[in-house]
Design an enzyme around this catalytic site. Structure first.
Site, PDB file in Angstrom:
ATOM      1  N   HIS A  33       0.821  -1.206   0.000  1.00 35.55           N
ATOM      2  CA  HIS A  33       0.000   0.000   0.000  1.00 35.55           C
ATOM      3  C   HIS A  33       0.863   1.268   0.000  1.00 35.55           C
ATOM      4  O   HIS A  33       0.483   2.284   0.560  1.00 35.55           O
ATOM      5  CB  HIS A  33      -0.988  -0.004   1.183  1.00 35.55           C
ATOM      6  CG  HIS A  33      -2.071  -1.037   0.991  1.00 35.55           C
ATOM      7  ND1 HIS A  33      -3.208  -0.785   0.259  1.00 35.55           N
ATOM      8  CD2 HIS A  33      -2.160  -2.325   1.408  1.00 35.55           C
ATOM      9  CE1 HIS A  33      -3.964  -1.882   0.246  1.00 35.55           C
ATOM     10  NE2 HIS A  33      -3.350  -2.832   0.926  1.00 35.55           N
ATOM     11  N   THR A  34       2.006   1.150  -0.609  1.00 33.68           N
ATOM     12  CA  THR A  34       2.885   2.318  -0.772  1.00 33.68           C
ATOM     13  C   THR A  34       2.897   2.803  -2.211  1.00 33.68           C
ATOM     14  O   THR A  34       3.232   3.951  -2.472  1.00 33.68           O
ATOM     15  CB  THR A  34       4.330   1.964  -0.370  1.00 33.68           C
ATOM     16  OG1 THR A  34       4.651   0.701  -0.964  1.00 33.68           O
ATOM     17  CG2 THR A  34       4.478   1.857   1.136  1.00 33.68           C
ATOM     18  N   SER A  66     -12.112 -18.554 -22.339  1.00 33.36           N
ATOM     19  CA  SER A  66     -11.304 -18.910 -21.177  1.00 33.36           C
ATOM     20  C   SER A  66     -11.334 -20.425 -20.989  1.00 33.36           C
ATOM     21  O   SER A  66     -12.394 -21.011 -20.766  1.00 33.36           O
ATOM     22  CB  SER A  66     -11.861 -18.232 -19.917  1.00 33.36           C
ATOM     23  OG  SER A  66     -11.396 -18.919 -18.777  1.00 33.36           O
ATOM     24  N   SER A 124      -2.103 -11.400  -8.147  1.00 28.73           N
ATOM     25  CA  SER A 124      -2.124 -10.540  -9.336  1.00 28.73           C
ATOM     26  C   SER A 124      -2.395 -11.281 -10.631  1.00 28.73           C
ATOM     27  O   SER A 124      -1.802 -10.994 -11.675  1.00 28.73           O
ATOM     28  CB  SER A 124      -0.816  -9.750  -9.465  1.00 28.73           C
ATOM     29  OG  SER A 124      -0.735  -8.838  -8.432  1.00 28.73           O
ATOM     30  N   ASP A 170       1.749  -4.124  -9.495  1.00 27.70           N
ATOM     31  CA  ASP A 170       1.500  -5.477  -9.999  1.00 27.70           C
ATOM     32  C   ASP A 170       1.809  -5.578 -11.487  1.00 27.70           C
ATOM     33  O   ASP A 170       2.449  -6.531 -11.946  1.00 27.70           O
ATOM     34  CB  ASP A 170       0.040  -5.871  -9.746  1.00 27.70           C
ATOM     35  CG  ASP A 170      -0.333  -5.754  -8.278  1.00 27.70           C
ATOM     36  OD1 ASP A 170       0.583  -5.696  -7.435  1.00 27.70           O
ATOM     37  OD2 ASP A 170      -1.534  -5.707  -7.986  1.00 27.70           O
ATOM     38  N   TYR A 222     -10.111  -0.974  -0.494  1.00 22.71           N
ATOM     39  CA  TYR A 222      -8.877  -0.515  -1.127  1.00 22.71           C
ATOM     40  C   TYR A 222      -9.015   0.949  -1.531  1.00 22.71           C
ATOM     41  O   TYR A 222      -8.166   1.784  -1.211  1.00 22.71           O
ATOM     42  CB  TYR A 222      -8.590  -1.384  -2.359  1.00 22.71           C
ATOM     43  CG  TYR A 222      -7.294  -1.085  -3.041  1.00 22.71           C
ATOM     44  CD1 TYR A 222      -6.142  -1.782  -2.721  1.00 22.71           C
ATOM     45  CD2 TYR A 222      -7.198  -0.078  -4.002  1.00 22.71           C
ATOM     46  CE1 TYR A 222      -4.935  -1.505  -3.343  1.00 22.71           C
ATOM     47  CE2 TYR A 222      -6.010   0.213  -4.620  1.00 22.71           C
ATOM     48  CZ  TYR A 222      -4.884  -0.499  -4.296  1.00 22.71           C
ATOM     49  OH  TYR A 222      -3.697  -0.205  -4.909  1.00 22.71           O
TER      50      TYR A 222
HETATM   51  C1  GLA Z   1      -2.921  -4.410  -4.986  1.00 24.87           C
HETATM   52  C2  GLA Z   1      -2.730  -3.284  -6.000  1.00 24.87           C
HETATM   53  C3  GLA Z   1      -1.303  -2.748  -5.973  1.00 24.87           C
HETATM   54  C4  GLA Z   1      -0.874  -2.386  -4.546  1.00 24.87           C
HETATM   55  C5  GLA Z   1      -1.216  -3.533  -3.577  1.00 24.87           C
HETATM   56  C6  GLA Z   1      -0.978  -3.140  -2.146  1.00 24.87           C
HETATM   57  O1  GLA Z   1      -2.148  -5.507  -5.333  1.00 24.87           O
HETATM   58  O2  GLA Z   1      -3.039  -3.735  -7.293  1.00 24.87           O
HETATM   59  O3  GLA Z   1      -1.179  -1.638  -6.832  1.00 24.87           O
HETATM   60  O4  GLA Z   1      -1.456  -1.188  -4.142  1.00 24.87           O
HETATM   61  O5  GLA Z   1      -2.553  -3.956  -3.696  1.00 24.87           O
HETATM   62  O6  GLA Z   1       0.372  -2.922  -1.921  1.00 24.87           O
END
Ligand code: GLA
Length: 391
Positions: A33-34, A66, A124, A170, A222
């Site tokens: 979350h940075t 898919s 991701s 990500d 989020y």
């Molecule tokens: C998700 C988001 C990223 C990041 C993380 C937390 O994965 O897609 O961009 O903010 O959360 O670090």
């Protein structure tokens, strides 16, 4: 790969020369979350991801299939709207919309998709899908877009079409991962450095434990966290007029941060201390100090749990259980939180014991089945040419 091509040919028998793009998922080692606070992150791409086979079809229609969901979705280029039935299709639709916005005039295509990264586990798979789609469409049209253009386009696809205000981490990790390295990224300058992970050499592995839970809140919470950070910046600007984001707030400003109203004080404290942990963690790794790196990993979890409040009881339990295994250097949740996965730095010989202990105790206490994976730090997205595939 063979099955993907076979399925593509069965579904789309009239399609032209096929190309395949691969993009990996990621785990983030430190710096959570940075990214949307213009700070530091330290993810690695993993050896599991999404593969898409595709060809232009000479029409104004895109046909998706898919393999994993055994589901199809088609859309016209002039009418791209979110799919209710096939949420996975929205990541590709989002990429198409962004390509249109860039004025590139993407054409119709047939695309078949399969994945090896667990879905909805915070690894991701969505960024991998976006990056693979962007890379494949770039290749099929011969645009030769730069990596960073693809990365930013993939991020915007998620921000604007899927509606999650995610940062750049990500898509970046998926596009630019390197084997045996993690990537230290400055999310403000977008400068990055591949840092060798001295894990295998020292007999350690990054074990990933999947809690099997995914709170529906992930998207909305989020976005709320993101707004809270922006609000904290606005309030801090009274005393610190020069700051543009929490990235500009250093540990020396913590007294000001702690004077913010709740919960903004806790949110901002997490970001400020987490950025510092990334810098310290990268320095510790470069100095070969895995123990210190592990300590910072666990401190990151505590901060995400107590200050940022994005953990959940299942993730906390996985971390607690991981730390009970002798020799484990550190453990924390990875990714956005509210479910998903944890990581742990585990001595390689202890991996079987780790898996057994964590899974058995987790099941006893939650009734849920955890899964443990040992991913390798892997290279980022790439293409495979049709010629390789038809032979
Ligand atoms: C998700 C988001 C990223 C990041 C993380 C937390 O994965 O897609 O961009 O903010 O959360 O670090």
């Amino acid at each position: 790969m063979d099955e993907l091509i076979r399925e593509f040919r069965t579904r789309f028998p009239h399609s032209g020369p096929v190309q395949v793009a691969w993009a990996p998922g990621r785990v983030n080692l430190l710096g959570e979350h940075t990214d949307y606070n213009q700070g530091f992150v330290f993810p690695m791409a993993i050896d599991a991801g999404i593969q898409i086979a595709g060809a232009l079809n000479g029409t104004e229609k895109v046909n998706l299939y898919s393999l994993d969901y055994a589901a199809a979705e088609s859309f016209l280029l002039e009418d791209i709207v979110p799919s209710q039935n096939n949420p996975w299709a929205n990541y590709i639709k989002g990429v198409y919309v962004q390509l249109q916005k860039l004025g590139l005039g993407p054409r119709g295509a047939d695309l078949a998709i399969t994945g090896s990264v667990p879905q909805g586990a915070g690894l991701s798979s969505s960024a991998a899908l976006e990056v693979a789609a962007a890379l494949l469409l770039d290749a099929l049209h011969g645009w030769k877009l730069e990596s960073w253009d693809l990365i930013k386009l993939a991020q915007r696809a998620e921000n604007e079409f899927v509606g999650v205000a995610c940062g750049i981490m990500d898509q970046f990790a998926s596009a630019l991962g390197q084997s045996d390295h993690a990537l230290f990224l400055d999310c403000r300058s977008l400068e990055y450095e591949a840092v060798p992970l001295p894990l295998a050499g020292r007999g350690y592995a990054v074990a990933v434990a999947n809690s099997g839970v995914r709170r529906g809140l992930a998207g909305s919470e989020y976005n709320t966290r993101r707004q809270q950070c922006e609000e904290a910046v606005r309030l801090l600007q009274v005393e610190l007029p020069g700051i543009g984001s929490l990235r500009d707030v250093g540990p020396e400003h913590l007294p000001l941060v702690e004077a913010l109203p709740a919960p903004l004080a806790r949110r901002a404290r997490h970001v400020v201390t987490e950025n510092a942990r990334v810098l310290q963690g990268v320095a510790a790794l470069k100095a070969g100090n895995l123990e210190e790196f592990g300590r910072l990993v666990t401190a990151s979890h505590e901060s995400l749990r107590d200050d940022y409040e994005v953990s959940c009881p299942e993730l906390d339990l996985l971390v607690e259980l991981a730390m009970q295994v002798p020799g484990v250097l550190g453990s924390r949740m990875t990714g956005a939180g509210f479910g998903g996965c944890t990581i742990a730095l585990v001595p390689e010989p202890s991996l079987p014991e780790f898996e057994e202990h964590v899974c058995a105790a987790y099941q006893r206490r939650t009734g849920l089945q955890a899964e443990v994976y040992a991913f390798r730090p892997a290279p980022g997205a790439c293409l495979r040419e049709a010629a390789d595939l038809q032979s």
